[in-house]
Write a protein that holds these residues in place. Structure first.
Motif, PDB file in Angstrom:
ATOM      1  N   ASP A  58       0.527  32.796 -36.699  1.00 32.02           N
ATOM      2  CA  ASP A  58      -0.086  33.206 -35.738  1.00 32.02           C
ATOM      3  C   ASP A  58      -1.023  34.393 -36.269  1.00 32.02           C
ATOM      4  N   ALA A  59      -2.226  34.478 -35.516  1.00 38.14           N
ATOM      5  CA  ALA A  59      -3.280  35.724 -35.699  1.00 38.14           C
ATOM      6  C   ALA A  59      -2.869  36.731 -35.177  1.00 38.14           C
ATOM      7  N   GLU A  60      -2.788  37.987 -35.400  1.00 33.27           N
ATOM      8  CA  GLU A  60      -2.707  39.261 -34.552  1.00 33.27           C
ATOM      9  C   GLU A  60      -3.609  40.451 -34.705  1.00 33.27           C
ATOM     10  N   ALA A  66      -6.774  25.315 -29.856  1.00 42.69           N
ATOM     11  CA  ALA A  66      -5.861  26.171 -28.996  1.00 42.69           C
ATOM     12  C   ALA A  66      -6.607  26.721 -27.878  1.00 42.69           C
ATOM     13  N   THR A  67      -6.664  26.121 -26.861  1.00 41.24           N
ATOM     14  CA  THR A  67      -7.780  26.797 -25.921  1.00 41.24           C
ATOM     15  C   THR A  67      -7.324  26.299 -24.433  1.00 41.24           C
ATOM     16  N   HIS A  68      -7.671  27.199 -23.186  1.00 42.01           N
ATOM     17  CA  HIS A  68      -7.699  26.738 -21.896  1.00 42.01           C
ATOM     18  C   HIS A  68      -9.068  26.622 -21.478  1.00 42.01           C
ATOM     19  N   ASN A  69     -10.053  26.694 -22.248  1.00 42.73           N
ATOM     20  CA  ASN A  69     -11.623  26.622 -21.831  1.00 42.73           C
ATOM     21  C   ASN A  69     -11.601  24.904 -21.652  1.00 42.73           C
ATOM     22  N   GLU A  70     -12.343  24.719 -20.426  1.00 45.86           N
ATOM     23  CA  GLU A  70     -12.445  23.316 -19.979  1.00 45.86           C
ATOM     24  C   GLU A  70     -13.721  22.949 -20.713  1.00 45.86           C
ATOM     25  N   LEU A 127      -7.416  31.312 -36.864  1.00 47.22           N
ATOM     26  CA  LEU A 127      -8.626  32.119 -36.913  1.00 47.22           C
ATOM     27  C   LEU A 127      -9.138  32.299 -35.361  1.00 47.22           C
ATOM     28  N   GLN A 128      -9.409  33.528 -35.081  1.00 48.21           N
ATOM     29  CA  GLN A 128      -9.628  34.149 -33.898  1.00 48.21           C
ATOM     30  C   GLN A 128     -11.137  34.186 -34.083  1.00 48.21           C
ATOM     31  N   MET A 129     -11.829  33.194 -33.028  1.00 43.85           N
ATOM     32  CA  MET A 129     -13.320  33.317 -33.203  1.00 43.85           C
ATOM     33  C   MET A 129     -14.061  34.428 -32.381  1.00 43.85           C
ATOM     34  N   ILE A 152      -5.875  24.537 -39.633  1.00 50.71           N
ATOM     35  CA  ILE A 152      -6.790  25.493 -38.624  1.00 50.71           C
ATOM     36  C   ILE A 152      -6.328  25.676 -37.303  1.00 50.71           C
ATOM     37  N   LYS A 153      -5.538  26.529 -36.959  1.00 49.93           N
ATOM     38  CA  LYS A 153      -5.375  26.663 -35.359  1.00 49.93           C
ATOM     39  C   LYS A 153      -6.695  27.658 -34.839  1.00 49.93           C
ATOM     40  N   LEU A 154      -7.370  27.062 -34.079  1.00 48.44           N
ATOM     41  CA  LEU A 154      -8.681  27.868 -33.809  1.00 48.44           C
ATOM     42  C   LEU A 154      -8.368  28.565 -32.297  1.00 48.44           C
ATOM     43  N   VAL A 155      -8.401  29.794 -32.281  1.00 45.12           N
ATOM     44  CA  VAL A 155      -8.373  30.485 -30.760  1.00 45.12           C
ATOM     45  C   VAL A 155      -9.432  31.141 -30.774  1.00 45.12           C
ATOM     46  N   ARG A 156      -9.709  31.834 -29.515  1.00 45.81           N
ATOM     47  CA  ARG A 156     -10.869  32.928 -29.286  1.00 45.81           C
ATOM     48  C   ARG A 156     -10.296  34.249 -29.684  1.00 45.81           C
ATOM     49  N   GLY A 157      -8.867  34.444 -29.490  1.00 39.10           N
ATOM     50  CA  GLY A 157      -8.418  35.658 -29.708  1.00 39.10           C
ATOM     51  C   GLY A 157      -7.765  36.503 -28.431  1.00 39.10           C
ATOM     52  N   ALA A 158      -6.711  37.188 -28.897  1.00 41.41           N
ATOM     53  CA  ALA A 158      -5.834  37.768 -27.528  1.00 41.41           C
ATOM     54  C   ALA A 158      -5.716  39.098 -27.533  1.00 41.41           C
ATOM     55  N   THR A 173     -20.449  39.865 -26.783  1.00 42.67           N
ATOM     56  CA  THR A 173     -20.222  39.208 -25.360  1.00 42.67           C
ATOM     57  C   THR A 173     -19.468  37.786 -25.444  1.00 42.67           C
ATOM     58  N   LYS A 174     -18.969  37.423 -24.107  1.00 47.52           N
ATOM     59  CA  LYS A 174     -18.163  36.285 -24.156  1.00 47.52           C
ATOM     60  C   LYS A 174     -18.839  34.948 -24.576  1.00 47.52           C
ATOM     61  N   ALA A 175     -20.085  35.090 -24.379  1.00 52.07           N
ATOM     62  CA  ALA A 175     -21.030  33.723 -24.563  1.00 52.07           C
ATOM     63  C   ALA A 175     -21.028  33.921 -26.104  1.00 52.07           C
ATOM     64  N   ASP A 176     -21.265  34.894 -26.757  1.00 51.14           N
ATOM     65  CA  ASP A 176     -21.219  35.093 -28.358  1.00 51.14           C
ATOM     66  C   ASP A 176     -20.007  34.317 -28.940  1.00 51.14           C
ATOM     67  N   THR A 177     -18.824  34.742 -28.163  1.00 50.51           N
ATOM     68  CA  THR A 177     -17.393  34.258 -28.829  1.00 50.51           C
ATOM     69  C   THR A 177     -17.360  32.603 -28.370  1.00 50.51           C
ATOM     70  N   ASP A 178     -17.771  32.291 -27.251  1.00 50.63           N
ATOM     71  CA  ASP A 178     -17.834  30.704 -26.898  1.00 50.63           C
ATOM     72  C   ASP A 178     -18.475  30.001 -27.792  1.00 50.63           C
TER      73      ASP A 178
HETATM   74  C1  FAD Z   1      -1.813  27.491 -28.016  1.00 50.17           C
HETATM   75  C2  FAD Z   1      -2.100  28.795 -28.175  1.00 50.17           C
HETATM   76  C3  FAD Z   1      -2.017  29.574 -29.228  1.00 50.17           C
HETATM   77  C4  FAD Z   1      -2.461  30.844 -29.396  1.00 50.17           C
HETATM   78  N1  FAD Z   1      -2.400  31.743 -30.573  1.00 50.17           N
HETATM   79  C5  FAD Z   1      -3.027  32.749 -30.691  1.00 50.17           C
HETATM   80  C6  FAD Z   1      -2.994  33.503 -31.748  1.00 50.17           C
HETATM   81  O1  FAD Z   1      -1.972  33.265 -32.872  1.00 50.17           O
HETATM   82  N2  FAD Z   1      -3.476  34.680 -31.887  1.00 50.17           N
HETATM   83  C7  FAD Z   1      -4.289  35.271 -30.847  1.00 50.17           C
HETATM   84  O2  FAD Z   1      -4.984  36.052 -30.869  1.00 50.17           O
HETATM   85  N3  FAD Z   1      -4.477  34.433 -29.735  1.00 50.17           N
HETATM   86  C8  FAD Z   1      -3.828  33.207 -29.517  1.00 50.17           C
HETATM   87  N4  FAD Z   1      -4.070  32.595 -28.432  1.00 50.17           N
HETATM   88  C9  FAD Z   1      -4.691  33.286 -27.454  1.00 50.17           C
HETATM   89  C10 FAD Z   1      -6.220  32.821 -27.521  1.00 50.17           C
HETATM   90  O3  FAD Z   1      -6.661  33.860 -28.440  1.00 50.17           O
HETATM   91  C11 FAD Z   1      -6.890  33.397 -26.070  1.00 50.17           C
HETATM   92  O4  FAD Z   1      -6.636  34.796 -25.837  1.00 50.17           O
HETATM   93  C12 FAD Z   1      -6.541  32.601 -24.675  1.00 50.17           C
HETATM   94  O5  FAD Z   1      -6.367  31.314 -25.296  1.00 50.17           O
HETATM   95  C13 FAD Z   1      -7.970  32.938 -23.934  1.00 50.17           C
HETATM   96  O6  FAD Z   1      -8.780  32.114 -24.459  1.00 50.17           O
HETATM   97  P1  FAD Z   1      -9.401  30.614 -24.359  1.00 50.17           P
HETATM   98  O7  FAD Z   1     -10.077  29.801 -25.237  1.00 50.17           O
HETATM   99  O8  FAD Z   1      -8.225  29.966 -23.524  1.00 50.17           O
HETATM  100  O9  FAD Z   1     -10.133  30.657 -22.751  1.00 50.17           O
HETATM  101  P2  FAD Z   1     -11.618  31.507 -22.261  1.00 50.17           P
HETATM  102  O10 FAD Z   1     -10.781  31.891 -20.976  1.00 50.17           O
HETATM  103  O11 FAD Z   1     -12.818  30.653 -22.254  1.00 50.17           O
HETATM  104  O12 FAD Z   1     -11.800  32.610 -23.247  1.00 50.17           O
HETATM  105  C14 FAD Z   1     -11.206  33.974 -22.829  1.00 50.17           C
HETATM  106  C15 FAD Z   1     -11.339  34.723 -24.346  1.00 50.17           C
HETATM  107  O13 FAD Z   1     -12.708  34.820 -24.508  1.00 50.17           O
HETATM  108  C16 FAD Z   1     -12.830  36.160 -25.457  1.00 50.17           C
HETATM  109  N5  FAD Z   1     -13.713  36.909 -24.531  1.00 50.17           N
HETATM  110  C17 FAD Z   1     -13.494  37.165 -23.337  1.00 50.17           C
HETATM  111  N6  FAD Z   1     -14.569  38.010 -22.745  1.00 50.17           N
HETATM  112  C18 FAD Z   1     -15.296  38.478 -24.042  1.00 50.17           C
HETATM  113  C19 FAD Z   1     -16.143  39.303 -24.044  1.00 50.17           C
HETATM  114  N7  FAD Z   1     -16.602  40.104 -23.274  1.00 50.17           N
HETATM  115  N8  FAD Z   1     -16.753  39.453 -25.588  1.00 50.17           N
HETATM  116  C20 FAD Z   1     -16.188  38.645 -26.549  1.00 50.17           C
HETATM  117  N9  FAD Z   1     -15.286  37.805 -26.230  1.00 50.17           N
HETATM  118  C21 FAD Z   1     -14.766  37.842 -24.845  1.00 50.17           C
HETATM  119  C22 FAD Z   1     -11.409  36.789 -25.525  1.00 50.17           C
HETATM  120  O14 FAD Z   1     -11.042  36.027 -26.900  1.00 50.17           O
HETATM  121  C23 FAD Z   1     -10.701  36.096 -24.458  1.00 50.17           C
HETATM  122  O15 FAD Z   1      -9.205  35.975 -24.673  1.00 50.17           O
HETATM  123  C24 FAD Z   1      -3.596  31.403 -28.312  1.00 50.17           C
HETATM  124  C25 FAD Z   1      -3.871  30.437 -27.390  1.00 50.17           C
HETATM  125  C26 FAD Z   1      -3.316  29.256 -27.144  1.00 50.17           C
HETATM  126  C27 FAD Z   1      -3.822  28.403 -25.936  1.00 50.17           C
END
Ligand code: FAD
Length: 384
Positions: free
Chosen positions: A174-176, A287-291, A206-208, A233-239, A260-265
């Motif tokens: 996991d990334a922290e 690894a995402t919930h983004n449809e 990787l936390q994008m 690679i486990k690809l996440v946006r970041g928590a 911004t969120k758009a940049d992360t996307d």
């Molecule tokens: C299977 C799984 C494993 C995971 N493991 C890890 C892990 O090891 N480490 C970790 O850090 N996370 C982990 N996560 C969590 C992940 O990083 C996201 O926090 C979470 O999944 C929400 O992002 P999304 O892609 O699902 O959806 P979305 O709802 O589309 O994206 C939300 C994410 O976008 C980003 N975001 C939101 N607003 C902004 C903004 N204003 N500017 C820039 N960026 C923004 C943030 O990262 C936010 O969490 C994991 C998630 C899953 C599903």
């Protein structure tokens, strides 16, 4: 792919469970109340108040598989019957002291053994380095990396990777938070070099949302090509966005997170494109919930003629979230795993409170869960 079909996704939940689920996600939309509730739970835990039942029957029941591996078995079987696997995650984070680290290590070994026998080849194990070492040590990795304590950690990591490899599974790291991630990356890359000779056994996360991660991904592929290694690679946006921004503000330093969120996307999707373009080397756990990201990647895989069962591509969502995405993907034949924390309620509390806070911080996502649940409740009413 249409993620609005809720019948299959929620078929494991009774009407009573659906109502409780709806209530939970409705409450999670009230940020101020969630913050008060989380503060209360953490304080109550510190004071050893009897909150076990309260937590277990609410947050825990929806976001965790059980307190023990045995307790998870019925949930695992229900998921398996719908074509969905599970990544069992022992829910300990930021553990302190050698006794706690040794205990976490032993529990990780037990979890890997359980996954290997009950799930067979292709299983995933997962670990958090903050549960096996001190945050301080990871933060000061350059001066810590040649100490005996770090050697002990390296030895434990090698044992876990060997166990995953022997069972024909993979190990996700996991990334922290960014201030400990340098140490986590360094240790993970050592493992990847040692174990990823013939396939991706060890996966780095990787936390994008970090603006330096695309450069790291490119560097990983360059090095893997030179050294003839494979990359997972486990690809996440970041928590940890809020924590990262607060710390950068407090220190007066630039935030490591995209503005911004758009940049992360955009970064997330560019990374997926890059992984696909380098598929001779890279396996990816999406690894995402983004449809939108999920749909886009599914279309790309199909357009490239890649089989949904290709072991280089796996989708994963957290247990208790985005079931319509997971189950629709599984119905279409894709490899899908629910990320399922388990462990004693007290150990899972930091994870559960983070889940609650994250859901309440992202009104959109809590809303989306709530809309899915309401749609299914309405469908069941119509069907009656
Ligand atoms: C299977 C799984 C494993 C995971 N493991 C890890 C892990 O090891 N480490 C970790 O850090 N996370 C982990 N996560 C969590 C992940 O990083 C996201 O926090 C979470 O999944 C929400 O992002 P999304 O892609 O699902 O959806 P979305 O709802 O589309 O994206 C939300 C994410 O976008 C980003 N975001 C939101 N607003 C902004 C903004 N204003 N500017 C820039 N960026 C923004 C943030 O990262 C936010 O969490 C994991 C998630 C899953 C599903």
């Amino acid at each position: 792919m249409d993620f609005s079909h809720t019948e299959f996704a929620f078929s494991r939940l009774s009407p009573f469970q659906m109502r409780r689920y709806a209530l939970l996600f409705q409450l999670l939309q009230y940020r101020a109340w969630v913050q008060i509730g989380v503060a209360f739970l953490l304080q109550a835990h510190k004071w050893k108040l009897p909150i076990h039942r309260l937590v277990k029957r609410n947050l825990f029941q929806y976001f965790c598989g059980g307190e023990t591996l045995q307790e998870c078995i019925s949930v695992l079987e229900t998921l398996r019957s719908k074509g969905v696997g599970a990544i069992l995650d022992y829910a300990a984070e930021a553990q302190s002291g050698e006794v706690a680290h040794a205990r976490t290590f032993s529990l990780l070994q037990q979890t890997l053994a359980f996954c290997s026998t009950s799930m067979g080849p292709g299983f995933f194990g997962v670990l958090k380095l903050s549960a096996l070492s001190e945050m301080q040590e990871l933060e000061n990795f350059d001066s810590w990396k040649s100490t005996p304590a770090c050697e002990t950690l390296r030895g434990r990591l090698r044992q876990l990777a060997t166990q995953a490899e022997a069972g024909q599974g993979s190990l996700l790291v996991d990334a922290e938070e960014s201030w400990v991630q340098g140490g986590i990356d360094a240790l993970t890359l050592e493992l990847m070099e040692a174990y990823n000779e013939t396939r991706a056994v060890v996966y780095i996360t990787l936390q994008m949302y970090r603006h330096d991660r695309m450069a790291l991904l490119q560097q990983l592929v360059r090095q893997a090509t030179e050294k003839n290694r494979y990359i997972g690679i486990k690809l996440v946006r970041g928590a940890y966005m809020e924590k990262e921004r607060a710390r950068a503000d407090a220190q007066g330093s630039p935030s490591p997170i995209h503005a911004t969120k758009a940049d992360t996307d955009a970064a997330y999707e560019a990374a997926l494109d890059f992984c696909l373009a380098h598929r001779d080397r890279v396996s990816v756990l999406v690894a995402t919930h983004n449809e939108i990201s999920t749909q886009r990647f599914v279309h790309q895989l199909l357009a490239e003629g890649i089989s949904p069962q290709d072991s280089r591509y796996t989708f994963s969502q957290l247990y208790g979230m985005s079931d319509p995405i997971s189950f629709t993907l599984a119905q279409a034949g894709f490899r899908v795993f629910k990320y399922m924390p388990y462990g004693p309620v007290a150990d899972a509390l930091p994870y559960l409170t983070r889940r609650a806070l994250e859901n309440s911080a992202m009104r959109g996502s809590a809303n989306r869960e709530y809309q899915w649940i309401r749609a299914e409740m309405a469908r069941r009413r119509r069907a009656r």
